[in-house]
Enzyme design. Structure first.
Site, PDB file in Angstrom:
ATOM      1  CE  LYS A  35      -4.382  -0.723   2.051  1.00  0.00           C
ATOM      2  NZ  LYS A  35      -5.290  -0.777   3.177  1.00  0.00           N
ATOM      3  CB  THR A 122     -16.056   1.962  14.600  1.00  0.00           C
ATOM      4  OG1 THR A 122     -16.249   2.945  13.577  1.00  0.00           O
ATOM      5  CG2 THR A 122     -17.351   1.720  15.348  1.00  0.00           C
ATOM      6  CD  GLU A 151     -14.493  10.460   9.565  1.00  0.00           C
ATOM      7  OE1 GLU A 151     -13.670  11.165  10.166  1.00  0.00           O
ATOM      8  OE2 GLU A 151     -15.453  10.940   8.948  1.00  0.00           O
ATOM      9  CG  PHE A 152     -20.005  10.133  12.117  1.00  0.00           C
ATOM     10  CD1 PHE A 152     -20.847   9.189  12.689  1.00  0.00           C
ATOM     11  CD2 PHE A 152     -19.289  10.976  12.953  1.00  0.00           C
ATOM     12  CE1 PHE A 152     -20.983   9.094  14.062  1.00  0.00           C
ATOM     13  CE2 PHE A 152     -19.412  10.879  14.331  1.00  0.00           C
ATOM     14  CZ  PHE A 152     -20.263   9.941  14.895  1.00  0.00           C
ATOM     15  CG  ASN A 211     -22.399   3.087  11.913  1.00  0.00           C
ATOM     16  OD1 ASN A 211     -22.694   4.157  11.376  1.00  0.00           O
ATOM     17  ND2 ASN A 211     -21.231   2.506  11.717  1.00  0.00           N
ATOM     18  CG  HIS A 254     -33.820   3.230  -1.852  1.00  0.00           C
ATOM     19  ND1 HIS A 254     -34.544   4.018  -2.720  1.00  0.00           N
ATOM     20  CD2 HIS A 254     -33.406   2.162  -2.559  1.00  0.00           C
ATOM     21  CE1 HIS A 254     -34.552   3.447  -3.912  1.00  0.00           C
ATOM     22  NE2 HIS A 254     -33.872   2.319  -3.839  1.00  0.00           N
ATOM     23  N   GLY A 260     -25.152  -4.012   3.878  1.00  0.00           N
ATOM     24  CA  GLY A 260     -23.874  -4.727   3.894  1.00  0.00           C
ATOM     25  C   GLY A 260     -22.780  -3.718   4.164  1.00  0.00           C
ATOM     26  CB  CYS A 263     -19.556   0.489   8.879  1.00  0.00           C
ATOM     27  SG  CYS A 263     -17.965   1.254   8.548  1.00  0.00           S
ATOM     28  NE  ARG A 331     -13.820  -3.554   4.404  1.00  0.00           N
ATOM     29  CZ  ARG A 331     -13.107  -2.615   5.045  1.00  0.00           C
ATOM     30  NH1 ARG A 331     -12.446  -2.934   6.134  1.00  0.00           N
ATOM     31  NH2 ARG A 331     -13.053  -1.384   4.588  1.00  0.00           N
TER      32      ARG A 331
END
Ligand code: NAD
Length: 437
Positions: A35, A122, A151-152, A211, A254, A260, A263, A331
């Site tokens: 990375k 988180t 963090e959002f 969340n 919606h 999925g 988070c 994920r």
């Protein structure tokens, strides 16, 4: 100011790049050498709209750099952010904090003067205190503060979310740490971003409460969608009719194949476990987790049904495999439940995703990956639209009909309109609205 961001994933890289955009000098650290190599070559290892330009601009300005060397990167930092992964622990659903605690220990060894160690990952209630304990134990000689700054941001719109957030949450018991955090977020005062200053524990819980509330809202509308199908109602009108009530709000109503992503599934589960541990179970969230798991699994049945009850030997064209558009993140994507279930029933899967394909290839064996939408449709008996990427929103149905064996569309994102699909000559199944055969 100078900061180090530990973990250069979806959150760390975006947050680091955005802080550098504020004028802060940022070093993004990761232990994944591949990375860091790519970033140092000017490549972005994830798909996130706008991130390449933001990173290039700030690297060029000398404010943003990438390193494998954690100790050197934290040595002169005013604040060090922990933005490593907190996946579900295998077996019990608790958040796996080994990366967070590992990073805390490494940070402790590297810091010199007063440093604020901030948890951006988180993490369950109590993690910040444990981070403080680890640092104190590793380096009893050093002055530091701890803060929680959940963090959002959302993948796909992460930069806008970071630069123009609904709020910033900062949890700390230390005035000195609070002052450093205020200084870092000062650019957001100009656009009057509300800052929620609170305790460590409260900040940690705010993130999970947010969340799980959103996951509950999605699950609620999904169940209403199921009921709409039974009674002949239209879930979009129901969503509009309730969402216009300011107490309910229009967003996250919606319907679809179940939530999925990286988070919601792990965070709902982790909060359930925390609440059970403290003897204060969250029965609503427990039910949400259960309903959503079953929903994702049941989506394959809708596709089988649209194929007349049997997919053995039939070709299914899957459009979109990521959990939402504008990300390559696979994920806990519903496609990971749906595609293997169809394969188990003998279906032949052709699939295409604009950004997720590279990651998906490793997770979904036996799929024929195609170069574009129309190549995917060749010889298919049904289209399964799993992710609402823009390029799937205006399909050429005449061309699709010519390529396919039978004109059938299962639209799990309700991108299309049942009347239009009838006109286009397609048998059409969607979510929470009458199907057309
Ligand atoms: P990610 O898996 O994309 O990135 C984590 C990175 O941390 C990886 O690159 C990994 O190599 C690195 N890492 C792990 N241990 C390290 C160490 N000791 N030193 C240096 N690098 C290390 O994860 P992510 O999606 O960015 O999520 C990070 C955290 O943020 C999680 O707790 C997640 O719940 C939370 N979060 C994620 C999102 C999102 O949309 N992805 C949004 C809000 C919050």
């Amino acid at each position: 100011m100078r900061i180090a961001m530990i973990g250069t994933g979806y959150v760390g890289l975006v947050s680091g790049a955005c802080f550098s955009e504020f004028g802060v000098t940022v070093t993004c650290v990761d232990k994944d050498a591949g990375k860091i190599d790519r970033l140092n070559r000017g490549e972005i290892p994830i798909y996130e709209p706008g991130l390449d330009e933001l990173v290039a601009k700030n690297v060029k300005a000398g404010r943003l750099s990438f390193s494998l060397d954690l100790a050197a990167s934290v040595a002169d930092a005013d604040a060090v952010f922990i933005a490593v992964g907190t996946p579900s622990r295998r077996g019990d659903g608790h958040a796996d904090l080994s990366y967070v605690y590992g990073a805390a220990e490494e940070i402790a060894r590297g810091i010199n003067d007063y440093t604020v160690v901030v948890t951006k990952s988180t993490v369950p209630v109590g993690t910040g205190r444990e981070v403080a304990r680890i640092i104190r134990k590793t380096r009893p000689d050093v002055e530091f503060g701890v803060a929680s700054n959940p963090e959002f941001l959302r993948e796909g719109s992460a930069i806008g979310d970071f630069l123009r957030p609904d709020r910033v949450v900062i949890g700390t018991d230390s005035d000195r740490a609070r002052a450093v955090m205020r200084a870092l977020y000062r650019p957001l005062y100009l656009i009057e971003t509300p800052i929620v200053m609170t305790s460590l524990e409260t900040a940690e819980l705010i993130k999970y409460a947010a969340n799980t509330f959103l996951a509950t809202k999605i699950t609620f509308i999904n169940e209403i969608a199921d009921l709409c199908e039974k009674v002949g109602a239209d879930v979009h009108d129901v969503a509009k009719g309730i969402g216009l009530d300011g107490r309910i709000g229009k967003k996250f109503l919606h319907p679809g194949p179940g939530y999925g992503g990286s988070c919601f599934p792990k965070d709902t589960l982790a909060l359930v476990r925390t609440a059970q541990d403290y003897g204060s179970p969250l029965r609503i969230v427990e039910t949400v987790v259960d309903i959503n798991d079953k929903r994702k699994k049941s989506m394959a049945d809708r596709i089988v049904e649209a194929c007349g009850g049997d997919v053995d030997g039939k070709t299914i064209a899957v459009l979109g495999v990521t959990f939402k558009p504008n990300t390559d993140d696979m994920r806990d994507s519903p496609s990971l439940d749906i595609i293997p279930a169809l394969q188990a029933k003998g279906a032949v899967i052709r699939a295409f995703d604009p950004a997720g394909q590279h990651e998906a290839e490793k997770l979904l064996p036996g799929v024929t990956w195609c170069g574009d939408t129309y190549e995917t449709l060749e010889g298919a008996s049904v289209i399964a639209l799993l992710t609402e990427w823009n390029e799937f929103r205006v399909l050429d149905f005449k061309r699709a009909r010519e390529l396919m064996k039978t004109p059938v569309l299962v639209d799990l994102r309700n991108v299309y309109n049942p009347d239009d699909m009838e006109m286009a000559g397609f048998a059409y199944t969607c979510v929470g609205r009458p199907s057309r055969y």
